[in-house]
Design a protein around this motif. Structure first.
Motif, PDB file in Angstrom:
ATOM      1  N   TYR A  46       0.826  -1.203   0.000  1.00 45.53           N
ATOM      2  CA  TYR A  46       0.000   0.000   0.000  1.00 45.53           C
ATOM      3  C   TYR A  46       0.864   1.260   0.000  1.00 45.53           C
ATOM      4  N   THR A  47       2.143   1.109   0.324  1.00 43.97           N
ATOM      5  CA  THR A  47       3.079   2.229   0.275  1.00 43.97           C
ATOM      6  C   THR A  47       3.024   2.914  -1.081  1.00 43.97           C
ATOM      7  N   ALA A  48       2.943   2.116  -2.158  1.00 43.21           N
ATOM      8  CA  ALA A  48       2.898   2.677  -3.514  1.00 43.21           C
ATOM      9  C   ALA A  48       1.585   3.426  -3.758  1.00 43.21           C
ATOM     10  N   HIS A  49       0.478   2.894  -3.263  1.00 41.68           N
ATOM     11  CA  HIS A  49      -0.822   3.555  -3.405  1.00 41.68           C
ATOM     12  C   HIS A  49      -0.821   4.888  -2.658  1.00 41.68           C
ATOM     13  N   GLN A  69       9.569   5.251   0.372  1.00 39.33           N
ATOM     14  CA  GLN A  69       8.857   4.005   0.079  1.00 39.33           C
ATOM     15  C   GLN A  69       9.666   2.775   0.489  1.00 39.33           C
ATOM     16  N   LYS A  70      10.412   2.933   1.553  1.00 42.18           N
ATOM     17  CA  LYS A  70      11.250   1.838   2.039  1.00 42.18           C
ATOM     18  C   LYS A  70      10.438   0.576   2.313  1.00 42.18           C
ATOM     19  N   ASN A  78       9.056  -8.990   0.321  1.00 50.05           N
ATOM     20  CA  ASN A  78       9.330  -9.312  -1.083  1.00 50.05           C
ATOM     21  C   ASN A  78       9.738 -10.761  -1.285  1.00 50.05           C
ATOM     22  N   VAL A  79      10.480 -11.310  -0.327  1.00 46.50           N
ATOM     23  CA  VAL A  79      10.836 -12.728  -0.409  1.00 46.50           C
ATOM     24  C   VAL A  79       9.580 -13.584  -0.254  1.00 46.50           C
ATOM     25  N   ALA A 122      13.897   5.982   9.139  1.00 44.78           N
ATOM     26  CA  ALA A 122      15.101   6.770   9.415  1.00 44.78           C
ATOM     27  C   ALA A 122      16.386   5.952   9.402  1.00 44.78           C
ATOM     28  N   GLU A 123      16.272   4.629   9.443  1.00 45.11           N
ATOM     29  CA  GLU A 123      17.467   3.787   9.438  1.00 45.11           C
ATOM     30  C   GLU A 123      18.243   3.997   8.140  1.00 45.11           C
ATOM     31  N   ASP A 124      19.543   4.264   8.267  1.00 47.64           N
ATOM     32  CA  ASP A 124      20.329   4.563   7.067  1.00 47.64           C
ATOM     33  C   ASP A 124      21.263   3.420   6.652  1.00 47.64           C
TER      34      ASP A 124
END
Length: 306
Positions: A46-49, A69-70, A78-79, A122-124
């Motif tokens: 839903y991030t993309a929506h 959109q991390k 995804n796996v 925020a994780e880089d």
């Protein structure tokens, strides 16, 4: 137990049909498990929506045009969605949470407000499969299992949700833990049991034998409850005792102690407050008589007394 109770409380008693319903109710647990995994995946998608909606605002901000959109690229999600077993089961059960977009949107918007999600974005450092699981666990435990609308959706789709929920939770948690390869083909979903071939046979036999021999088991119970009016004995207590007797007499590899303890535990959850003591006393008397008559045959040393 639930299906035997249903069999007793329906006018049309058909063992074959009831057994089919029993196996279907077990498959429903697996469908519930796959549905929850699918909901987790769909929340990440839903991030993309959300990004598209923000970009289409009348006056989008810089952040609206460049959203993080991390979560869409979360490695675990995804796996999982590329896992062929998962894909096949989503298709088999016809699961499509996007048919209720408002539900997913509401959960996602609540997720965006959480400190845990902000920290995740925020994780880089480069995300690994293992590190990607932390936000998934948070979504599952805090966003989904505690969301009234999600719970209502599962209750509407699964009649035994309140009973089967704990099993489903364990299966999802185990799946998250056991997905350790970036290759979708190498990970396995959590089976309904370690050996379903053997366990399904046990389920069917316990169900069929209990009903087939119910008159015989009723006699054993009646002989030890002569001072009790039959209507004072809860139906669930009778069912649990019949199942226990069936297990004692027909399943040689199950230790007597295991059988007794299992049904006493069930009585605590599903029958009256005094059922545990009552069932324990009656089963103890029946067990002693069955031993004297050599009616209990167990394979292996100590299975009768341990």
């Amino acid at each position: 137990m639930q299906n035997i109770f249903a069999w007793y409380t329906t006018e049309k008693k058909d063992v074959v049909s009831s057994q089919k319903l029993l196996m279907q109710s077990i498959d429903d647990v697996y469908e519930m498990y796959i549905s929850m995994l699918a909901l987790i995946v769909d929340i990440t998608e839903y991030t993309a929506h959300d990004a598209a909606e923000r970009a289409n605002k009348h006056l989008p901000t810089h952040e609206d045009l460049n959203p993080n959109q991390k979560l869409l690229h979360n490695k675990f999600a995804n796996v999982l969605k590329q896992n062929p077993e998962y894909v096949a089961l989503v298709k088999k059960y016809g699961i499509n949470w996007f048919s209720d977009p408002e539900l997913i949107k509401a959960v996602f918007n609540k997720l965006k407000e959480s400190k845990e999600y902000e920290a995740y974005l925020a994780e880089d450092f480069e995300e690994t499969l293992e590190s990607s699981k932390e936000i998934i666990k948070f979504i599952f435990r805090k966003m989904l299992l505690k969301n009234a609308n999600v719970i209502q959706a599962f209750e509407d789709n699964f009649i035994n949700w309140s009973v089967d929920r704990e099993v489903m939770q364990g299966m999802v948690a185990k799946t998250i833990k056991n997905f350790v390869s970036d290759d979708p083909f190498e990970n396995k979903l959590t089976p309904i049991s370690a050996d379903w071939t053997e366990d399904s046979r046990f389920v069917k036999d316990l169900f069929a034998y209990t009903l087939k021999n119910e008159d015989k088991y009723q006699e054993l119970i009646a002989e030890r409850t002569k001072n009790w009016e039959s209507e004072r004995i809860a139906l669930m207590d009778t069912i649990l005792m019949k199942m226990a007797i069936c297990e004692l007499m027909n399943f040689p590899s199950i230790p007597v102690k295991v059988t007794i303890n299992e049904y006493l535990d069930l009585s605590k959850d599903y029958s009256t407050p005094k059922s545990n003591t009552f069932i324990n006393g009656i089963l103890d008397k029946i067990l002693n008589d069955l031993k004297k008559n050599n009616s209990i045959k167990k394979v292996g040393r100590g299975l009768i007394d341990e």
